[in-house]
Motif scaffolding. Structure first.
Motif, PDB file in Angstrom:
ATOM      1  N   LEU A 104      -0.638  19.878   8.531  1.00 55.12           N
ATOM      2  CA  LEU A 104      -0.011  18.735   7.851  1.00 55.12           C
ATOM      3  C   LEU A 104      -0.012  17.494   8.725  1.00 55.12           C
ATOM      4  O   LEU A 104      -0.253  16.379   8.244  1.00 55.12           O
ATOM      5  CB  LEU A 104       1.415  19.089   7.443  1.00 55.12           C
ATOM      6  N   VAL A 105       0.271  17.670  10.010  1.00 57.97           N
ATOM      7  CA  VAL A 105       0.274  16.522  10.932  1.00 57.97           C
ATOM      8  C   VAL A 105      -1.115  15.907  11.006  1.00 57.97           C
ATOM      9  O   VAL A 105      -1.280  14.680  10.971  1.00 57.97           O
ATOM     10  CB  VAL A 105       0.759  16.961  12.331  1.00 57.97           C
ATOM     11  N   GLY A 106      -2.145  16.760  11.092  1.00 57.85           N
ATOM     12  CA  GLY A 106      -3.514  16.245  11.122  1.00 57.85           C
ATOM     13  C   GLY A 106      -3.887  15.538   9.835  1.00 57.85           C
ATOM     14  O   GLY A 106      -4.495  14.459   9.846  1.00 57.85           O
ATOM     15  N   ALA A 107      -3.502  16.134   8.700  1.00 57.49           N
ATOM     16  CA  ALA A 107      -3.803  15.514   7.400  1.00 57.49           C
ATOM     17  C   ALA A 107      -3.072  14.188   7.245  1.00 57.49           C
ATOM     18  O   ALA A 107      -3.631  13.218   6.711  1.00 57.49           O
ATOM     19  CB  ALA A 107      -3.416  16.471   6.273  1.00 57.49           C
ATOM     20  N   LEU A 108      -1.823  14.121   7.705  1.00 56.44           N
ATOM     21  CA  LEU A 108      -1.055  12.877   7.616  1.00 56.44           C
ATOM     22  C   LEU A 108      -1.689  11.785   8.458  1.00 56.44           C
ATOM     23  O   LEU A 108      -1.780  10.628   8.035  1.00 56.44           O
ATOM     24  CB  LEU A 108       0.383  13.134   8.060  1.00 56.44           C
ATOM     25  N   PHE A 109      -2.141  12.139   9.659  1.00 56.30           N
ATOM     26  CA  PHE A 109      -2.798  11.158  10.534  1.00 56.30           C
ATOM     27  C   PHE A 109      -4.051  10.602   9.862  1.00 56.30           C
ATOM     28  O   PHE A 109      -4.283   9.380   9.858  1.00 56.30           O
ATOM     29  CB  PHE A 109      -3.155  11.815  11.866  1.00 56.30           C
ATOM     30  N   ILE A 110      -4.859  11.479   9.286  1.00 59.13           N
ATOM     31  CA  ILE A 110      -6.097  11.039   8.624  1.00 59.13           C
ATOM     32  C   ILE A 110      -5.771  10.163   7.411  1.00 59.13           C
ATOM     33  O   ILE A 110      -6.411   9.127   7.189  1.00 59.13           O
ATOM     34  CB  ILE A 110      -6.928  12.268   8.211  1.00 59.13           C
ATOM     35  N   PHE A 111      -4.771  10.571   6.645  1.00 54.53           N
ATOM     36  CA  PHE A 111      -4.398   9.793   5.460  1.00 54.53           C
ATOM     37  C   PHE A 111      -3.874   8.416   5.853  1.00 54.53           C
ATOM     38  O   PHE A 111      -4.207   7.417   5.209  1.00 54.53           O
ATOM     39  CB  PHE A 111      -3.339  10.540   4.654  1.00 54.53           C
ATOM     40  N   ARG A 112      -3.064   8.362   6.900  1.00 56.44           N
ATOM     41  CA  ARG A 112      -2.520   7.064   7.333  1.00 56.44           C
ATOM     42  C   ARG A 112      -3.639   6.099   7.729  1.00 56.44           C
ATOM     43  O   ARG A 112      -3.580   4.896   7.456  1.00 56.44           O
ATOM     44  CB  ARG A 112      -1.555   7.294   8.504  1.00 56.44           C
ATOM     45  N   GLU A 113      -4.671   6.623   8.362  1.00 58.27           N
ATOM     46  CA  GLU A 113      -5.806   5.774   8.732  1.00 58.27           C
ATOM     47  C   GLU A 113      -6.609   5.360   7.506  1.00 58.27           C
ATOM     48  O   GLU A 113      -7.300   4.340   7.534  1.00 58.27           O
ATOM     49  CB  GLU A 113      -6.723   6.529   9.712  1.00 58.27           C
ATOM     50  N   SER A 114      -6.522   6.132   6.421  1.00 52.54           N
ATOM     51  CA  SER A 114      -7.373   5.901   5.254  1.00 52.54           C
ATOM     52  C   SER A 114      -6.769   4.943   4.239  1.00 52.54           C
ATOM     53  O   SER A 114      -7.496   4.186   3.591  1.00 52.54           O
ATOM     54  CB  SER A 114      -7.678   7.235   4.553  1.00 52.54           C
ATOM     55  N   TYR A 115      -5.440   4.964   4.072  1.00 54.17           N
ATOM     56  CA  TYR A 115      -4.856   4.243   2.943  1.00 54.17           C
ATOM     57  C   TYR A 115      -4.624   2.756   3.192  1.00 54.17           C
ATOM     58  O   TYR A 115      -4.521   1.978   2.241  1.00 54.17           O
ATOM     59  CB  TYR A 115      -3.533   4.892   2.523  1.00 54.17           C
ATOM     60  N   VAL A 116      -4.552   2.334   4.445  1.00 54.02           N
ATOM     61  CA  VAL A 116      -4.093   0.975   4.734  1.00 54.02           C
ATOM     62  C   VAL A 116      -4.992  -0.085   4.097  1.00 54.02           C
ATOM     63  O   VAL A 116      -4.517  -1.019   3.442  1.00 54.02           O
ATOM     64  CB  VAL A 116      -3.962   0.753   6.262  1.00 54.02           C
ATOM     65  N   GLN A 117      -6.309   0.054   4.252  1.00 57.53           N
ATOM     66  CA  GLN A 117      -7.218  -0.944   3.689  1.00 57.53           C
ATOM     67  C   GLN A 117      -7.333  -0.834   2.172  1.00 57.53           C
ATOM     68  O   GLN A 117      -7.640  -1.809   1.493  1.00 57.53           O
ATOM     69  CB  GLN A 117      -8.607  -0.825   4.324  1.00 57.53           C
ATOM     70  N   LEU A 118      -7.078   0.350   1.630  1.00 56.11           N
ATOM     71  CA  LEU A 118      -7.108   0.521   0.174  1.00 56.11           C
ATOM     72  C   LEU A 118      -6.123  -0.433  -0.493  1.00 56.11           C
ATOM     73  O   LEU A 118      -6.453  -1.084  -1.502  1.00 56.11           O
ATOM     74  CB  LEU A 118      -6.755   1.967  -0.183  1.00 56.11           C
ATOM     75  N   LEU A 119      -4.914  -0.542   0.058  1.00 46.95           N
ATOM     76  CA  LEU A 119      -3.890  -1.412  -0.520  1.00 46.95           C
ATOM     77  C   LEU A 119      -4.083  -2.859  -0.092  1.00 46.95           C
ATOM     78  O   LEU A 119      -3.955  -3.782  -0.900  1.00 46.95           O
ATOM     79  CB  LEU A 119      -2.499  -0.921  -0.116  1.00 46.95           C
ATOM     80  N   THR A 120      -4.407  -3.072   1.174  1.00 45.15           N
ATOM     81  CA  THR A 120      -4.570  -4.440   1.683  1.00 45.15           C
ATOM     82  C   THR A 120      -5.634  -5.204   0.906  1.00 45.15           C
ATOM     83  O   THR A 120      -5.439  -6.370   0.538  1.00 45.15           O
ATOM     84  CB  THR A 120      -4.949  -4.408   3.171  1.00 45.15           C
TER      85      THR A 120
END
Length: 515
Positions: A171-187
């Motif tokens: 879960l920690v690894g998946a959360l780290f990857i997701f956090r890196e992935s979503y930021v530009q999607l919204l920005t």
């Protein structure tokens, strides 16, 4: 109290945006003429803005952009909470990963996750329009952050395993990857809305102020991360990041509601093009196919895509140097998270000073192609100095990353957004999202895969070897940035292209309404 500070900042911005445009603020001086709105000359007032520029404005148009600017700032407030805490969790001895190859491997997985998010966005955009795409993706990201934080908190106590591997680490690894992935999607979606509202000349003046607001809340979040971690723990701060996205969702919906009621909603362009497509035999391509057609039609975006790949490749190298050195110096998870939060807060403070002070004057006085060429030259100097050190210190490594991130958050972000302002709807909402989400993350993933391959062949790379690679990365960035600068339009060319495009879009919208 952090919550009080944030609420006061947000409320003062919202209240100010509701006033009649008589003060010299961002909310009251934005000129909005795109989206097919019929201009009402009687409602326009000449205002004397900062720098002595007279701009036309209407209260509803200014309020709409203000709400979206606050929505983006809240998004980055949450990201400033999530970034240091997810890094601390990922490198934690108890729930994270200690192998030097873990970080590059996780970064390599960002691109596939970003691609999935991009395809999801494209599906929602095609069927429901830009507003629904922003609303649903923001709600999804906020829900994932809150749910993941609660799950990690619970699993820390029980430590269940799957085939001998702790579930909490997955879960920690998946959360780290997701956090890196979503930021530009919204920005990218926030910027697409604002780029659809402002003119090229006006955006050059006010985009730096909008990014300055983002830097203020980012710096606030980063600076108080350590204190919050001491009160609610790492997982509690991740949950706060998710909650901030729901505040952002409320603000972005307000922006679209005002735009829709006042007749300048960018969605009008989307549905006009969709209606026209239904009457023809034009194929209903997916997101990536549309992007390929846009890149063929707009060569500037193709070169921007390659520039972003090289830029983010360099940023990834510098980030790996930073995380590696940081883990060597600070072994305590909370201390490491606090130090990282204050480091990124310092970046945002410096970026904010540049955005409000220097950048508006520079963008007004200098053609964009000049700044595109200067940025990588600065990084060549810093990375070369770092690579010559036998054992680069944390402060030396941090200085290179600070300069890179400061330019990325200030000058490069503005130059990037200015490219889209004179372009058509598909370039702003489809091409931009592909470049912003997939391009940014593929640059990181591609460099991470290369680092993983080098580690496999030659063993773990030290900070000195990584520093030497950053110099090569800076040279690669210079090549792609120089090629991009050769096709970036001048300010006069951008204004002319905007006027022509606005006229065509207005006619298309009017025709769709008649039909």
């Amino acid at each position: 109290d952090l919550i009080t500070i944030v609420i006061n900042i947000i409320m003062s911005l919202v209240i100010a945006s509701l006033k009649v445009p008589t003060t010299l603020t961002l909310y009251h001086t934005l000129l909005v003429v795109r989206g097919g709105a019929v201009s009402n000359e009687a409602s326009k007032t000449l205002l004397q803005s900062i720098g002595g520029i007279s701009l036309g404005s209407s209260p509803d148009e200014a309020r709409s952009v203000s709400y979206m600017a606050v929505a983006m700032a809240l998004h980055y407030l949450g990201y400033s909470f999530a970034r240091p805490t997810t890094i601390a969790l990922f490198t934690s001895k108890s729930v994270g990963f200690q192998s030097p190859s873990a970080f590059p491997f996780a970064m390599a997985l960002i691109s596939p996750v970003s691609l999935c998010l991009l395809l999801l966005y494209g599906t929602i955009l095609e069927h429901n329009g830009p507003r629904a795409a922003l609303s649903r993706t923001t709600a999804l990201c906020g829900s994932i952050l809150v749910t993941a934080s609660l799950a990690i908190y619970g699993l820390q106590q029980q430590q269940p395993s799957i085939f001998g591997f702790p579930v909490v680490k997955l879960l920690v690894g998946a959360l780290f990857i997701f956090r890196e992935s979503y930021v530009q999607l919204l920005t990218s979606q926030h910027w697409s809305f604002m780029a659809s509202i402002t003119t090229p000349d006006n955006s050059a003046t006010w985009f730096p102020r909008i990014t300055g607001l983002t830097s203020i809340l980012s710096a606030t979040g980063g600076w108080f991360t350590s204190a919050l971690v001491n009160k609610v723990g790492l997982t509690g701060v991740v949950a706060l990041a998710g909650l901030s996205l729901f505040l952002s969702l409320f603000m972005s919906n307000q922006a679209y509601s005002i735009a829709e009621k006042s007749g300048f909603n960018p969605e009008f362009e989307h549905f006009a093009k969709k209606a026209a497509r239904l009457k023809t035999t034009e194929s209903n391509d997916n997101m990536l196919q549309k992007a390929a057609h846009i890149f063929d039609r707009v060569p500037t975006l193709k070169r921007l895509f390659w520039e972003i790949l090289s830029c983010q490749g360099l940023a990834t190298l510098l980030n790996v140097c930073f995380v590696t050195k940081l883990s060597q110096v600070f072994t305590n998870d909370q201390v490491r998270a606090g130090w990282t939060g204050k480091f990124y807060a310092s970046i945002n403070i410096i970026s904010c000073l540049i955005q409000f002070g220097m950048l508006p004057k520079i963008i007004k006085a200098v053609e964009p192609f000049v700044v595109w060429r200067i940025m990588p030259m600065v990084m060549i100097c810093f990375t070369l100095f770092q690579s010559l050190a036998k054992d680069p210190s944390l402060y030396l490594v941090s200085a290179s990353l600070l300069v890179m991130k400061t330019m990325e958050f200030s000058a490069r972000r503005i130059l990037d957004e200015l490219v889209y302002v004179p372009l058509d709807y598909e370039s702003r909402y489809v091409g931009k999202e592909v470049i912003g989400v997939f391009g940014y993350r593929f640059g990181k993933s591609g460099m991470s895969l290369a680092l993983s391959a080098l580690t496999y062949w030659f063993g773990n790379l030290g900070v000195q070897q990584l520093s030497q690679l950053t110099t090569l990365g800076a040279l690669g960035w210079f090549v792609t940035a120089y090629r991009l600068s050769n096709v970036v339009p001048t300010k006069a060319e951008a204004e002319a292209a905007y006027t022509k495009m606005h006229s065509q879009e207005g006619k298309r919208i009017s025709a769709s309404k008649v039909n």
